[in-house]
Scaffold this active site. Structure first.
Site, mmCIF file in Angstrom:
data_model
loop_
_atom_site.group_PDB
_atom_site.id
_atom_site.type_symbol
_atom_site.label_atom_id
_atom_site.label_comp_id
_atom_site.label_asym_id
_atom_site.label_seq_id
_atom_site.Cartn_x
_atom_site.Cartn_y
_atom_site.Cartn_z
ATOM 1 N N ARG A 185 11.919 -1.593 10.671
ATOM 2 C CA ARG A 185 10.881 -1.232 11.638
ATOM 3 C C ARG A 185 10.804 -2.272 12.742
ATOM 4 O O ARG A 185 10.941 -3.461 12.481
ATOM 5 C CB ARG A 185 9.520 -1.134 10.920
ATOM 6 C CG ARG A 185 9.328 0.180 10.220
ATOM 7 C CD ARG A 185 8.115 0.241 9.326
ATOM 8 N NE ARG A 185 6.901 -0.400 9.800
ATOM 9 C CZ ARG A 185 5.731 -0.340 9.146
ATOM 10 N NH1 ARG A 185 5.648 0.346 8.023
ATOM 11 N NH2 ARG A 185 4.666 -0.950 9.606
ATOM 12 N N LYS B 86 0.830 -1.210 0.000
ATOM 13 C CA LYS B 86 0.000 0.000 0.000
ATOM 14 C C LYS B 86 0.866 1.262 0.000
ATOM 15 O O LYS B 86 0.625 2.185 -0.770
ATOM 16 C CB LYS B 86 -0.925 0.006 1.227
ATOM 17 C CG LYS B 86 -1.805 -1.218 1.343
ATOM 18 C CD LYS B 86 -2.675 -1.196 2.579
ATOM 19 C CE LYS B 86 -1.946 -1.215 3.906
ATOM 20 N NZ LYS B 86 -1.209 -2.455 4.210
ATOM 21 N N ARG C 262 12.001 -5.667 4.352
ATOM 22 C CA ARG C 262 11.789 -4.223 4.139
ATOM 23 C C ARG C 262 12.802 -3.392 4.935
ATOM 24 O O ARG C 262 13.137 -3.702 6.072
ATOM 25 C CB ARG C 262 10.384 -3.822 4.578
ATOM 26 C CG ARG C 262 10.189 -2.309 4.537
ATOM 27 C CD ARG C 262 8.776 -1.884 4.629
ATOM 28 N NE ARG C 262 8.114 -2.365 5.826
ATOM 29 C CZ ARG C 262 6.814 -2.249 6.048
ATOM 30 N NH1 ARG C 262 6.042 -1.671 5.154
ATOM 31 N NH2 ARG C 262 6.278 -2.699 7.162
ATOM 32 N N ARG D 241 -9.124 0.780 9.765
ATOM 33 C CA ARG D 241 -8.745 -0.608 10.003
ATOM 34 C C ARG D 241 -9.734 -1.332 10.891
ATOM 35 O O ARG D 241 -9.522 -2.500 11.201
ATOM 36 C CB ARG D 241 -7.380 -0.648 10.695
ATOM 37 C CG ARG D 241 -6.226 -0.631 9.742
ATOM 38 C CD ARG D 241 -5.023 -0.273 10.571
ATOM 39 N NE ARG D 241 -3.923 -1.124 10.294
ATOM 40 C CZ ARG D 241 -2.815 -0.697 9.697
ATOM 41 N NH1 ARG D 241 -2.709 0.545 9.305
ATOM 42 N NH2 ARG D 241 -1.822 -1.508 9.512
ATOM 43 N N ARG E 223 0.501 -8.709 13.661
ATOM 44 C CA ARG E 223 -0.172 -7.747 12.765
ATOM 45 C C ARG E 223 -1.129 -8.473 11.825
ATOM 46 O O ARG E 223 -2.212 -7.980 11.533
ATOM 47 C CB ARG E 223 0.870 -6.976 11.941
ATOM 48 C CG ARG E 223 1.582 -5.924 12.760
ATOM 49 C CD ARG E 223 2.896 -5.545 12.149
ATOM 50 N NE ARG E 223 2.772 -4.800 10.922
ATOM 51 C CZ ARG E 223 3.765 -4.655 10.057
ATOM 52 N NH1 ARG E 223 4.938 -5.197 10.284
ATOM 53 N NH2 ARG E 223 3.584 -3.943 8.972
HETATM 54 P P1 AP5 Z 1 4.949 -1.576 1.647
HETATM 55 O O1 AP5 Z 1 4.560 -0.769 0.466
HETATM 56 O O2 AP5 Z 1 5.707 -0.907 2.745
HETATM 57 O O3 AP5 Z 1 3.652 -2.337 2.227
HETATM 58 P P2 AP5 Z 1 2.442 -1.788 3.089
HETATM 59 O O4 AP5 Z 1 1.199 -2.455 2.607
HETATM 60 O O5 AP5 Z 1 2.430 -0.288 3.127
HETATM 61 O O6 AP5 Z 1 2.853 -2.413 4.484
HETATM 62 P P3 AP5 Z 1 2.894 -1.789 5.944
HETATM 63 O O7 AP5 Z 1 3.596 -2.792 6.779
HETATM 64 O O8 AP5 Z 1 3.461 -0.405 5.978
HETATM 65 O O9 AP5 Z 1 1.416 -1.754 6.293
HETATM 66 P P4 AP5 Z 1 0.830 -1.832 7.654
HETATM 67 O O10 AP5 Z 1 -0.563 -1.596 7.277
HETATM 68 O O11 AP5 Z 1 1.081 -2.997 8.483
HETATM 69 O O12 AP5 Z 1 1.649 -0.730 8.481
HETATM 70 P P5 AP5 Z 1 1.319 0.743 8.893
HETATM 71 O O13 AP5 Z 1 2.546 1.524 8.755
HETATM 72 O O14 AP5 Z 1 0.071 1.227 8.256
HETATM 73 O O15 AP5 Z 1 5.756 -2.852 1.121
HETATM 74 C C1 AP5 Z 1 6.327 -3.800 2.022
HETATM 75 C C2 AP5 Z 1 7.666 -4.309 1.441
HETATM 76 O O16 AP5 Z 1 7.400 -5.027 0.222
HETATM 77 C C3 AP5 Z 1 8.662 -3.209 1.055
HETATM 78 O O17 AP5 Z 1 9.955 -3.626 1.348
HETATM 79 C C4 AP5 Z 1 8.472 -3.018 -0.472
HETATM 80 O O18 AP5 Z 1 9.657 -2.583 -1.113
HETATM 81 C C5 AP5 Z 1 8.073 -4.429 -0.902
HETATM 82 N N1 AP5 Z 1 7.089 -4.411 -1.992
HETATM 83 C C6 AP5 Z 1 6.033 -3.572 -2.142
HETATM 84 N N2 AP5 Z 1 5.325 -3.882 -3.246
HETATM 85 C C7 AP5 Z 1 5.947 -4.965 -3.799
HETATM 86 C C8 AP5 Z 1 5.678 -5.779 -4.932
HETATM 87 N N3 AP5 Z 1 4.632 -5.527 -5.736
HETATM 88 N N4 AP5 Z 1 6.502 -6.820 -5.210
HETATM 89 C C9 AP5 Z 1 7.571 -7.087 -4.400
HETATM 90 N N5 AP5 Z 1 7.889 -6.354 -3.299
HETATM 91 C C10 AP5 Z 1 7.075 -5.307 -2.999
HETATM 92 O O19 AP5 Z 1 0.966 0.537 10.442
HETATM 93 C C11 AP5 Z 1 1.952 0.198 11.386
HETATM 94 C C12 AP5 Z 1 1.348 0.116 12.767
HETATM 95 O O20 AP5 Z 1 0.781 1.400 13.153
HETATM 96 C C13 AP5 Z 1 0.176 -0.865 12.924
HETATM 97 O O21 AP5 Z 1 0.610 -2.183 13.153
HETATM 98 C C14 AP5 Z 1 -0.565 -0.261 14.130
HETATM 99 O O22 AP5 Z 1 0.101 -0.543 15.321
HETATM 100 C C15 AP5 Z 1 -0.444 1.225 13.870
HETATM 101 N N6 AP5 Z 1 -1.553 1.726 13.035
HETATM 102 C C16 AP5 Z 1 -1.471 2.320 11.819
HETATM 103 N N7 AP5 Z 1 -2.660 2.660 11.359
HETATM 104 C C17 AP5 Z 1 -3.560 2.271 12.310
HETATM 105 C C18 AP5 Z 1 -4.962 2.318 12.409
HETATM 106 N N8 AP5 Z 1 -5.708 2.841 11.442
HETATM 107 N N9 AP5 Z 1 -5.544 1.823 13.516
HETATM 108 C C19 AP5 Z 1 -4.820 1.297 14.526
HETATM 109 N N10 AP5 Z 1 -3.478 1.201 14.488
HETATM 110 C C20 AP5 Z 1 -2.850 1.680 13.387
#
Ligand code: AP5
Length: 221
Positions: A163, A14, A130, A91, A174
């Protein structure tokens, strides 16, 4: 104005796609994950509380994340009416309800939800490799997208980090949080006819092409 949500499991790509989409379509990118990490990195009182949840891979309580999001939207809408791109929010069903109410204040709504569909074992591989620039938030991967500057960011030369929640135990947590609390949103958005499925197992440039095609149709409409 077209407000979009990117929905899918952790590691589905994403954030990677959000960076490309905001460049092309000039969206305001709102990543609750980035906003939470900003508070944690700056060691604020709020950041200390947030860390207790996010470092373990647990969702932050709804009330806390909704306050953060409300501030972000208010700041953006103070001087801009550009479309919003939500990444990692909502979420939970409660977050969805609150987002609808917030947008209603501006006579806006959620127009489309892109669902990043992908197998669990693929996201585990993506997350464990990552690396992230803590300064400019550029996302790398040790195998599929290594930095040309090795352990440093090729843009700003900052040392890349892994991270806390990209360690195996937190990744499992997660995924479990996603399956229990976030997947009910899929039915909700599918029933509202705004869910658009994307095959997130493809290469980043192919996914971006799919998203762009779908968005162009939507924006024309
Ligand atoms: P990446 O693009 O970083 O993936 P992503 O879907 O953004 O993954 P995240 O881990 O950031 O999502 P998340 O939802 O768990 O974390 P968030 O920061 O929102 O890609 C991942 C890897 O794959 C990278 O290395 C990339 O290069 C590679 N890649 C990407 N696309 C690819 C492809 N097509 N092919 C091959 N490789 C690829 O949340 C973190 C924490 O914050 C949560 O756990 C929670 O504690 C808190 N939080 C955030 N939002 C909320 C909420 N709304 N409610 C409650 N808690 C929340």
């Amino acid at each position: 104005m077209t407000n979009i949500i990117l929905l899918g499991p952790p590691g589905a790509g994403k954030g990677t796609q959000a960076t490309l989409l905001k460049e092309k379509y000039k969206f305001h990118h709102i990543s609750t994950g980035d906003l939470i990490r900003y508070e944690i990195q700056n060691n604020t009182i709020l950041g200390k509380k947030l860390k207790e949840f996010s470092s373990k891979g647990l969702l932050v309580p709804d009330s806390m994340v909704i306050d953060i999001l409300k501030n972000a939207i208010e700041n953006i809408r103070y001087n801009s009416d550009r479309s919003l791109l939500f990444d990692g929010f909502p979420r939970t069903v409660e977050q969805h309800k609150q987002l609808e109410l917030l947008l209603k204040d501006y006579n806006e709504k959620i127009d489309c939800v892109f669902y990043f569909k992908i197998e669990e074992d693929v996201v585990v591989k993506r997350l464990s490799g990552r690396r992230l620039c803590p300064k400019c938030n550029i996302i790398y991967h040790i195998e599929t997208k290594p930095s040309k500057a090795g352990m440093y960011c090729e843009q700003c030369n900052e040392k890349l980090i892994q991270r806390d929640d990209d360690k195996e135990k937190a990744i499992r947590e997660r995924l479990s949080e996603y399956n229990n609390k976030t997947t009910p949103l899929l039915k909700l958005y599918r029933d509202s006819y705004i869910l658009v499925e994307v095959d997130a197992s493809k290469k980043p440039e192919e996914i971006f092409k799919d998203l762009s095609n779908k968005l162009t149709n939507l924006l024309d409409y």
